[in-house]
Scaffold this active site. Structure first.
Site, PDB file in Angstrom:
ATOM      1  N   GLU A 122       0.857  -1.184   0.000  1.00  0.00           N
ATOM      2  CA  GLU A 122       0.000   0.000   0.000  1.00  0.00           C
ATOM      3  C   GLU A 122       0.889   1.229   0.000  1.00  0.00           C
ATOM      4  OE1 GLU A 122      -3.803   2.115   2.220  1.00  0.00           O
ATOM      5  OE2 GLU A 122      -2.883   0.373   3.151  1.00  0.00           O
ATOM      6  N   CYS A 165      -6.576   1.435   2.697  1.00  0.00           N
ATOM      7  CA  CYS A 165      -7.510   2.547   2.846  1.00  0.00           C
ATOM      8  C   CYS A 165      -7.616   3.402   1.599  1.00  0.00           C
ATOM      9  CB  CYS A 165      -7.094   3.401   4.047  1.00  0.00           C
ATOM     10  SG  CYS A 165      -7.630   2.718   5.620  1.00  0.00           S
ATOM     11  N   ASN A 193     -12.453  -3.259   1.120  1.00  0.00           N
ATOM     12  CA  ASN A 193     -11.390  -3.322   2.114  1.00  0.00           C
ATOM     13  C   ASN A 193     -11.895  -2.765   3.451  1.00  0.00           C
ATOM     14  OD1 ASN A 193      -8.352  -3.303   2.957  1.00  0.00           O
ATOM     15  ND2 ASN A 193      -9.050  -1.227   3.394  1.00  0.00           N
ATOM     16  N   GLU A 194     -12.021  -3.619   4.446  1.00  0.00           N
ATOM     17  CA  GLU A 194     -12.278  -3.186   5.830  1.00  0.00           C
ATOM     18  C   GLU A 194     -13.510  -2.307   5.997  1.00  0.00           C
ATOM     19  OE1 GLU A 194      -8.886  -1.430   7.669  1.00  0.00           O
ATOM     20  OE2 GLU A 194      -7.689  -3.241   7.568  1.00  0.00           O
TER      21      GLU A 194
END
Length: 825
Positions: free
Chosen positions: A58, A247, A379-380
């Site tokens: 990332e 994120c 994602n999350e």
């Protein structure tokens, strides 16, 4: 990567209190602990896929521009903007001399590269690069390029230097006519880490995409990767590469770029923005607070996966934001567009050159398909139902057109809790193929949860452990992770993929700790965690051989400790604190009428004072303002306190079982920006969550809180009603092992983690006579607090051989060590 608050201690020493006698310079070493380890070679355990261990990349901690992406010029296309960061201007990282103006008009190089520089005759601009400046090495070649437009023709001079003088012979370009790309190359005459590059022109000229690359990139690729960083990643022998986040995938605007309305800043990472000629790729505002040029894009990620032998595993946005934003986009047309973008991505990776997107891949230099087999959606996300409704639409579209692709879902940002439970319920009910779990926890958690996957449903979704770390870069952190990795291998029938996170950190631009590989402009070094990951990733084996080991004798006892009060970015008042033992005897009573003399404050713990008969912490900016009272030997007691939030972001922190400022429990009411209630356990300053539910605290309302501690069981009450409770009875077993077989050689690989101050004197029974009486040994042993740095590598593998290997033999595993014994089968 979850953008969650990390409440970390400053040292692992508190975790290891009482164990440091084993270290050099201490008076005594603990006696060895005796163990047995029995192997059953007649049975076969889980098969381990070649792709099991991989890496998660990332762009956090400036991992791309100024990091893995080898470009040395910062803000090469003058696209920095105050809309991205308050300190940015189009001339960030540039210093001008003479006449220099950044222009945004129809004369630009490309619609997606909107700014360019107009430089007057006799003027110059100097770029300072990243951090300390350009890092160049004597004798190395560097390739310069720029795009220029000039009506009258211009001589453009390019020079490299630092405070001590020139770093290379200056180069000259004769520019003429419309936008044209010009190139030069330099050979550095000195080594420097503080270089600057100056571009000057004798006549007016428009300039853009000013670039300087080392010739010696990874695999020699143009627009390539910084060699030392890429080589360290490749040395892990990754089974997969998950990219680009994190994120930055599911945050920001999901709208498309529209040439008519201009570039939308702070967009989510959308793959189509990142391919094609680099001068046509936009600059975007990264979720982590800086800009990313997209010079390192999806095509380069696919190439890097191919170059390292890793399975590419891209992640695409699901139109449900996470990482603290928590909102769902209700726009059917936008959802359809993103689903189509995902189908186009699969075609870009796998389509023939005759397909629309396969042709674009071929045009970039790779006619052969990349062989994509897995893709992750989302994602999350903290909104499991909203996410899953959209995930199902993605999955249906992908499976209809590309039935061979495995579509991966996720379970939110934590290892447990309501979001995790709901997400897993939805995933199981929909028979999802694979679910991505993420968690960052204390070393204690990893030692306590070795059996986490033993009870997972073998008929349910498989697990992708896409992000995990033990919140530190010490040797002890790596040991705790290694102990947990033995359970991942033991459960390789359900845990199919696993990757430590984050991968990279620029030491001068850190937003998240810990990290696997650290770097500055000229050097890179692997953390203790890197060394441990590399040992496991390069010695996996093909199948688990069943084995069993004896446990460490444990002296269990009740939760003991003093009590405490704290806040986090909040002002709160506490009153009428009372602690009584199980028989009702008063241990502490304080209504603060006599001041706060019974309470101990640590340095820098906010602003505590007695106000209007209550104990008030008034500094809203202070975090972890813990004050304590009582005796560390207290057990089996009740704690009562009245708490009132006065102002700020969160609620209350009521501590119990306090041994010191790094070892305690606290009841966190209104944590995570007043969205969650939880109980957290701190060991050595690193925390793990024991109980968590949604909830918030009202400002101005007084709450009656009660904590009942009985043995290792705790019950918690709010205004006389039971809120919840827990029993903290998990054992942090320091001796863990797994045995695997390399089918090509027949070798047994015995992997033993000994995460304690005592050596582990072990009797091993292999269940059969090995082919050789000699075993190859790899050991990583160090002081538990040891950390690798740019100047020292105390945590590293040591290779040796040991004789006397038979069906049954003895071996002593050193204190604080991981040992791999490779034994001929």
């Amino acid at each position: 990567m979850a953008r969650r608050r990390l409440r970390l201690g400053v040292t692992v020493a508190a975790l290891l209190a009482g164990t440091l006698a084993a270290l050099p310079g201490h008076a005594a070493e603990p006696e060895p602990v005796d163990y047995t380890l029995e192997v059953d070679p007649t049975r076969t355990g889980a098969r381990i896929d070649d792709s099991m261990y991989g890496v998660f990349y990332e762009d956090i901690n400036r991992a791309a521009d100024g990091g893995l992406y080898a470009e040395l010029v910062q803000n090469r296309s003058f696209e920095y903007d105050p809309a991205d960061h308050a300190s940015y201007t189009p001339l960030s990282s540039w210093q001008t001399s003479g006449t220099a103006d950044v222009v945004n008009d129809s004369g630009r190089l490309h619609e997606r590269n909107r700014n360019y520089l107009k430089l007057g005759g006799g003027s110059s601009v100097t770029n300072s690069g990243y951090n300390t400046g350009f890092a160049v090495q004597k004798g190395k070649r560097y390739d310069f390029s720029l795009w220029a437009r000039t009506d009258a023709g211009a001589a453009v001079t390019v020079s490299l230097g630092d405070a001590a003088g020139s770093l290379a012979e200056a180069g000259r370009i004769s520019a003429r006519g419309g936008w044209t790309k010009y190139k030069l190359s330099f050979t550095a005459t000195r080594t420097s880490t503080t270089g600057r590059m100056t571009v000057a022109t004798d006549r007016p000229a428009a300039l853009d995409m000013i670039s300087l690359f080392p010739r010696d990139t990874y695999k020699g690729r143009a627009n390539g990767l910084r060699k030392d960083l890429a080589e360290k990643i490749a040395a892990l022998d990754p089974g997969f590469l998950r990219f680009p986040g994190g994120c930055l995938v599911n945050t920001g605007s999901h709208e498309a770029y529209e040439e008519s309305s201009g570039w939308q800043r702070k967009r989510s990472y959308q793959w189509k923005d990142t391919i094609g000629p680099v001068e046509q790729r936009p600059t975007n505002a990264n979720f982590w607070g800086y800009n990313q040029s997209y010079g390192l894009g999806y095509y380069e990620y696919f190439l890097f996966a191919e170059d390292t032998g890793a399975m590419p595993l891209p992640v695409v946005p699901a139109l449900v934001t996470g990482c603290g934003q928590n909102k769902a986009t209700d726009d059917p047309a936008l959802l359809r567009r993103h689903i189509q973008d995902t189908l186009d991505l699969i075609e870009f990776a796998n389509g023939p050159v005759t397909s629309t997107w396969g042709a674009k891949r071929a045009a970039m230099g790779h006619p052969k398909p990349f062989g994509l087999t897995h893709i992750e959606v989302g994602n999350e996300e903290n909104l499991p139902e909203e996410f899953f409704a959209r995930f199902k639409e993605f999955r249906a579209a992908i499976e209809a057109k590309h039935p061979g692709i495995t579509v991966i879902s996720n379970s939110g940002p934590d290892d447990a809790g309501p979001t995790f439970d709901k997400a897993w319920q939805l995933n199981r009910e929909a028979k999802v193929a694979m679910v991505d779990e993420h968690y960052y926890n204390s070393p204690q958690w990893f030692l306590e949860n070795n059996n986490r996957y033993d009870s997972y449903d073998r008929n349910g979704p498989e697990v992708f452990l896409g992000e995990y770390a033990s919140l530190g870069n010490t040797h002890y952190n790596a040991l705790a992770e290694a102990a947990f990795m033995t359970s991942l291998e033991r459960n390789a029938d359900v845990v199919k993929l696993a990757s430590y996170a984050p991968l990279l950190a620029n030491k001068d631009a850190v937003q998240w700790r810990p990290d696997m590989i650290w770097f500055d402009n000229a050097r890179s070094w692997g953390s203790a965690n890197y060394e441990m990951q590399k040992l496991f990733m390069t010695n996996v084996g093909d199948e688990v051989v069943p084995s069993a080991a004896s446990a460490t004798p444990v002296l269990s006892g009740p939760i003991k400790g003093a009590v405490g009060l704290s806040t986090w970015a909040t002002s709160a008042a506490y009153d009428d604190v009372q602690v009584t033992d199980a028989e009702g005897k008063t241990l502490l009573s304080d209504d603060f009428s006599a001041g706060d003399g019974q309470w101990t404050k640590a340095a820098g713990t906010g602003s505590w004072s007695v106000q209007d008969g209550a104990y008030v912490q008034s500094d809203e900016s202070a975090e972890n303002t813990l004050v304590t009272a009582g005796d560390a030997s207290w057990q089996n007691y009740d704690l009562k306190v009245k708490a009132t939030k006065k102002s700020g972001k969160e609620g209350f922190l009521v501590a119990f079982g306090v041994q010191d400022t790094g070892n305690y429990y606290w009841w966190n009411l209104g944590g995570w920006n007043n969205t969650q209630h939880a109980v957290e356990k701190a060991v050595g300053g690193a925390k793990q969550t024991l109980v968590q539910t949604p909830g918030s605290i009202e400002t101005g309302r007084t709450y009656d809180l009660r904590v009942e501690v009985r043995g290792r069981q705790v019950s918690l009450y709010v205004d006389g009603e039971k809120w919840g409770g827990f029993t903290d009875d998990k054992v942090a077993e320091p001796f863990r092992q797994v045995v695997t077989r390399d089918k090509a050689t027949g070798d047994l690989i015995v992997k033993v983690v000994n995460a304690q101050a005592s050596a582990a004197r072990t009797r091993l029974d292999l269940g059969a006579e090995p082919a050789s009486g000699t075993a190859a040994v790899t050991t990583i042993a160090a002081a538990p607090t040891a950390e690798n740095t740019e100047d020292a590598r105390p945590v590293k593998p040591v290779k040796s051989k040991v004789d006397g290997i038979g069906r049954s033999f003895s071996y002593t595993f050193p204190a604080y060590s991981v040992t791999f014994l490779r034994i001929k089968g």
